[in-house]
Design a protein around this motif. Structure first.
Motif, PDB file in Angstrom:
ATOM      1  N   TYR A 289     -15.778 -13.324  -0.031  1.00  0.00           N
ATOM      2  CA  TYR A 289     -16.907 -12.748   0.715  1.00  0.00           C
ATOM      3  C   TYR A 289     -18.182 -13.002  -0.079  1.00  0.00           C
ATOM      4  O   TYR A 289     -18.279 -12.618  -1.255  1.00  0.00           O
ATOM      5  CB  TYR A 289     -16.710 -11.248   0.949  1.00  0.00           C
ATOM      6  CG  TYR A 289     -17.827 -10.653   1.774  1.00  0.00           C
ATOM      7  CD1 TYR A 289     -17.834 -10.801   3.151  1.00  0.00           C
ATOM      8  CD2 TYR A 289     -18.890  -9.995   1.162  1.00  0.00           C
ATOM      9  CE1 TYR A 289     -18.865 -10.289   3.910  1.00  0.00           C
ATOM     10  CE2 TYR A 289     -19.936  -9.477   1.922  1.00  0.00           C
ATOM     11  CZ  TYR A 289     -19.917  -9.626   3.294  1.00  0.00           C
ATOM     12  OH  TYR A 289     -20.948  -9.135   4.040  1.00  0.00           O
TER      13      TYR A 289
ATOM     14  N   ALA B 289     -18.245  -6.217   2.980  1.00  0.00           N
ATOM     15  CA  ALA B 289     -19.269  -5.233   2.624  1.00  0.00           C
ATOM     16  C   ALA B 289     -18.775  -3.844   3.012  1.00  0.00           C
ATOM     17  O   ALA B 289     -18.157  -3.665   4.067  1.00  0.00           O
ATOM     18  CB  ALA B 289     -20.578  -5.542   3.348  1.00  0.00           C
TER      19      ALA B 289
ATOM     20  N   TYR C 197     -20.401  -4.551  -2.268  1.00  0.00           N
ATOM     21  CA  TYR C 197     -19.722  -5.758  -1.799  1.00  0.00           C
ATOM     22  C   TYR C 197     -18.476  -6.015  -2.641  1.00  0.00           C
ATOM     23  O   TYR C 197     -18.530  -6.030  -3.876  1.00  0.00           O
ATOM     24  CB  TYR C 197     -20.650  -6.970  -1.888  1.00  0.00           C
ATOM     25  CG  TYR C 197     -21.924  -6.777  -1.075  1.00  0.00           C
ATOM     26  CD1 TYR C 197     -21.951  -7.063   0.280  1.00  0.00           C
ATOM     27  CD2 TYR C 197     -23.076  -6.288  -1.690  1.00  0.00           C
ATOM     28  CE1 TYR C 197     -23.112  -6.876   1.024  1.00  0.00           C
ATOM     29  CE2 TYR C 197     -24.244  -6.106  -0.956  1.00  0.00           C
ATOM     30  CZ  TYR C 197     -24.255  -6.384   0.402  1.00  0.00           C
ATOM     31  OH  TYR C 197     -25.392  -6.196   1.129  1.00  0.00           O
TER      32      TYR C 197
ATOM     33  N   THR D  55     -16.297  -9.011  -3.202  1.00  0.00           N
ATOM     34  CA  THR D  55     -16.348 -10.466  -2.953  1.00  0.00           C
ATOM     35  C   THR D  55     -14.996 -11.144  -3.143  1.00  0.00           C
ATOM     36  O   THR D  55     -14.787 -12.258  -2.658  1.00  0.00           O
ATOM     37  CB  THR D  55     -17.349 -11.118  -3.917  1.00  0.00           C
ATOM     38  OG1 THR D  55     -16.908 -10.896  -5.261  1.00  0.00           O
ATOM     39  CG2 THR D  55     -18.733 -10.528  -3.719  1.00  0.00           C
TER      40      THR D  55
ATOM     41  N   THR E 162     -24.757   0.196   0.320  1.00  0.00           N
ATOM     42  CA  THR E 162     -23.864  -0.923   0.624  1.00  0.00           C
ATOM     43  C   THR E 162     -23.422  -1.589  -0.664  1.00  0.00           C
ATOM     44  O   THR E 162     -24.247  -1.950  -1.514  1.00  0.00           O
ATOM     45  CB  THR E 162     -24.557  -1.955   1.526  1.00  0.00           C
ATOM     46  OG1 THR E 162     -24.968  -1.312   2.745  1.00  0.00           O
ATOM     47  CG2 THR E 162     -23.610  -3.090   1.866  1.00  0.00           C
TER      48      THR E 162
ATOM     49  N   PRO F 240     -22.154 -12.335  -0.102  1.00  0.00           N
ATOM     50  CA  PRO F 240     -23.428 -11.800   0.396  1.00  0.00           C
ATOM     51  C   PRO F 240     -24.527 -12.850   0.281  1.00  0.00           C
ATOM     52  O   PRO F 240     -25.410 -12.956   1.124  1.00  0.00           O
ATOM     53  CB  PRO F 240     -23.702 -10.607  -0.512  1.00  0.00           C
ATOM     54  CG  PRO F 240     -22.395 -10.266  -1.132  1.00  0.00           C
ATOM     55  CD  PRO F 240     -21.649 -11.557  -1.239  1.00  0.00           C
TER      56      PRO F 240
END
Length: 639
Positions: free
Chosen positions: A548, A471, A493, A495, A491, A550
């Motif tokens: 990654y 993030a 992201y 990923t 924010t 979220p």
């Protein structure tokens, strides 16, 4: 400055003695202390000691008195009487045996005694009572007299016959006009000069023309009051009498009922006794006031409105120039009455806070160009602007964060790019935002400071590469004219999706790793081989980098490669298993009794979530005699 030569001589016929021009003499004559009577017969019009109807000639007045100085330098008063024959007679007494005489008009302003070096003194009052169209009056020692100082000198005729004496005026006159619109408005006027103009005068009468001097410590100010028994000036023409000095400008200000009347000049003039200098007409001069206010429409700053209230001269055109502290002209105004410079000014719609100088120009009623100056303080904007920040990644399209949700767009994005970080300024009009005179300082945080474009308060930055899958917190601040607006945090992201590798590799960023069975894993240039050669204590297994997440992400997982059966007397097959996390999602076995390679290309709809954020591949080929698999590519796409 207009100058008018006036026929300013007063011709006096003396019945008993005559004062005529001569060389330097003292007042000494014979001897004796008795007084003898003298009568002066002046063959001139006997109306008054004033300006004639033509405004330039000087005439006697019936009750005039002159001071006559005899050989003992003693002052004697001679009074005027009007005769039936039209002559003015001056009578008095002087010391007997006096041969040379000096005379000064008026008696009330004359000094007590003459000096031995042919000098007289007189006091020109610094407070003068105006008389419409005539000489002003002044008071010395509680005695009032016309402020028309003149001197004469001469020698007594021994035969007692009449002779003519010429009085020479030793002062100059300044003429000014009170216009009709100021009738009854002005209660006093103060005339201010750069040098002494009133007070004690020293008059040397040894030459043909008197020489006048005044000490620099004498008054530079003459207070002019309305005619006696009145409280204000009526409209008309008036005069001020000053020492005959050269003046480098002057100013006249007035006391009035809430209004400012004035007259001034920077011209150089004067210095000649017996002349009238026309100052012109007193004007009703306002001192303008200036104010500035910031204008908003629907909470959007449009600019700054500047208002100058009170034209210097009512009904006359005037102009104004506004400059900032750097000396740059930011506004110009012109017109009659109050002047307004609107916030729609094309060049400087907004005036930043700070100090400005307003220079205004106008022309008086007598044609004089005048300039004034005002200080303007522009306040800080009264309502703060705002700033916002946007940016997107592949994940933004997947969930619809700041952009329209689109799986297709998500899969066309790179998996390591923060796209188009953009700062938007709100609450300020485009006329200000797009104006090169103003500086908006944008300070980014978390993304590149490489500006791609700006227009209408939209600052778009170049894409930011973000190789770490995590993030990212972005923010920015915008500063303008002492006010700072913060965007708040945004924010985004990274990923790692969409992901594609061909072949998987154990080097570089986001490398694959060996989970087990290292003796049976080969990282080739075109594939990763599981089970090809060697031995291992466990089945060979490789693992992708962790993505990654979220939140849980639906993906389409695909892979490609070949499966191989090894023949050593018998056939040794290999089974390839594909996992998401630790869960098997697909497997395939190499051909039975055939060494021909079998392609594999699974396409699996699955999801990544929690700790299941990676992909693994393994084969059951830990022994030396086993089949093997070549993995040439792996791909994960949003779905």
């Amino acid at each position: 400055m207009d100058r008018i030569n006036i026929r300013y001589g007063i011709w006096l016929l003396l019945a008993v003695f005559v004062l005529t021009a001569c060389s330097e003499e003292s007042l000494e004559g014979g001897s004796g202390s008795e007084l003898m009577p003298l009568t002066i017969d002046a063959l001139v019009p006997t109306t008054r000691t004033t300006l004639g109807e033509d405004g330039t000639t000087v005439q006697w007045q019936a009750d005039d008195q002159i001071a006559v100085y005899d050989y003992q330098a003693t002052k004697h008063a001679f009074s005027a009487q009007i005769g039936t024959d039209g002559h003015t007679k001056f009578t008095g007494q002087v010391t007997a045996k006096s041969q040379y005489f000096a005379a000064l008009y008026p008696y009330a302003l004359a000094g007590e005694n003459a000096s031995a070096n042919s000098a007289l003194t007189a006091t020109l009052p610094a407070t003068q009572y105006a008389v419409a169209g005539d000489f002003p009056q002044g008071t010395v020692n509680e005695t009032t007299a016309v402020c028309n100082i003149s001197v004469a000198k001469g020698e007594r005729n021994l035969d007692g016959s009449p002779a003519v004496v010429t009085f020479h005026n030793v002062c100059q006159m300044l003429r000014f006009t009170v216009p009709a619109y100021a009738d009854g408005q002005i209660s006093s006027i103060q005339f201010t000069a750069p040098s002494a103009v009133a007070g004690k005068l020293t008059i040397n009468y040894s030459g043909n023309e008197p020489a006048v001097s005044i000490a620099s410590t004498e008054s530079k100010v003459i207070n002019v009051l309305p005619p006696r028994r009145t409280s204000t000036f009526a409209a008309g023409t008036y005069y001020i009498v000053t020492a005959p000095v050269r003046l480098s400008g002057f100013s006249m200000t007035s006391a009035s009922s809430g209004k400012n009347y004035s007259l001034s000049s920077t011209s150089t003039f004067g210095g000649n006794a017996g002349r009238i200098y026309n100052l012109g007409s007193i004007d009703l001069v306002n001192t303008p006031t200036v104010s500035a206010s910031h204008i908003y429409t629907d909470n959007v700053l449009q600019g700054t409105r500047v208002t100058l209230t009170g034209a210097p001269i009512e009904g006359k055109n005037w102009t104004a120039t506004i400059k900032n502290s750097a000396g740059t002209t930011v506004r110009t105004l012109s017109g009659t009455g109050n002047l307004t410079s609107a916030e729609t000014d094309a060049s400087w719609p907004y005036l930043p806070k700070g100090n400005y100088t307003v220079t205004y120009n106008y022309t008086t009623s007598n044609g004089k160009a005048m300039t004034g100056s005002l200080a303007l303080t522009v306040p800080q904007m009264t309502r703060n602007f705002t700033a916002s920040l946007s940016a997107y990644t592949s994940y933004s399209y997947y969930v619809g964060d700041g952009v329209a949700q689109s799986i297709s767009n998500a899969n066309t994005c790179a998996n390591n790019i923060i796209y188009a970080p953009t700062v938007r300024i709100s609450g300020i009009s485009n006329a200000i935002l797009n104006n090169s005179h103003y500086t908006f300082t944008v300070t980014p945080s978390g993304f590149t400071n490489s500006l791609k474009s700006k227009a209408d308060g939209v600052y778009t930055y170049n894409n930011t590469t973000a190789d770490t899958w995590q993030a990212y917190t972005l923010s920015a601040s915008v500063s303008f004219d002492g006010v700072t607006a913060n965007t708040g945090n945004k924010t985004v992201y990274i990923t790692g999706l969409p992901y594609s590798v061909a072949p998987p590799t154990n080097s570089g960023s986001h490398a694959w790793s060996e989970v087990q069975g290292g003796g049976k894993i080969k990282w080739n240039s075109g594939n990763v081989a599981l089970g090809d050669g060697g031995t291992a204590t466990a089945d060979p297994m490789v693992k992708s980098p962790s993505f990654y997440l979220p939140n849980a992400i639906n993906v389409t997982l695909s892979a490609a490669g070949t499966l191989h059966t090894r023949q050593v007397a018998v056939y040794y097959r290999a089974t390839l298993t594909m996992y998401v996390g630790d869960s098997s999602v697909w497997e395939q076995t190499s051909p039975q009794k055939s060494t021909t390679a079998a392609n594999f290309n699974p396409v699996i709809n699955t999801s990544l979530s929690g700790s299941s954020n990676y992909v693994k591949f393994s084969t059951d080929t830990r022994t030396a005699l086993s089949g093997y698999a070549y993995i040439t590519s792996v791909s994960l796409q949003y779905r």
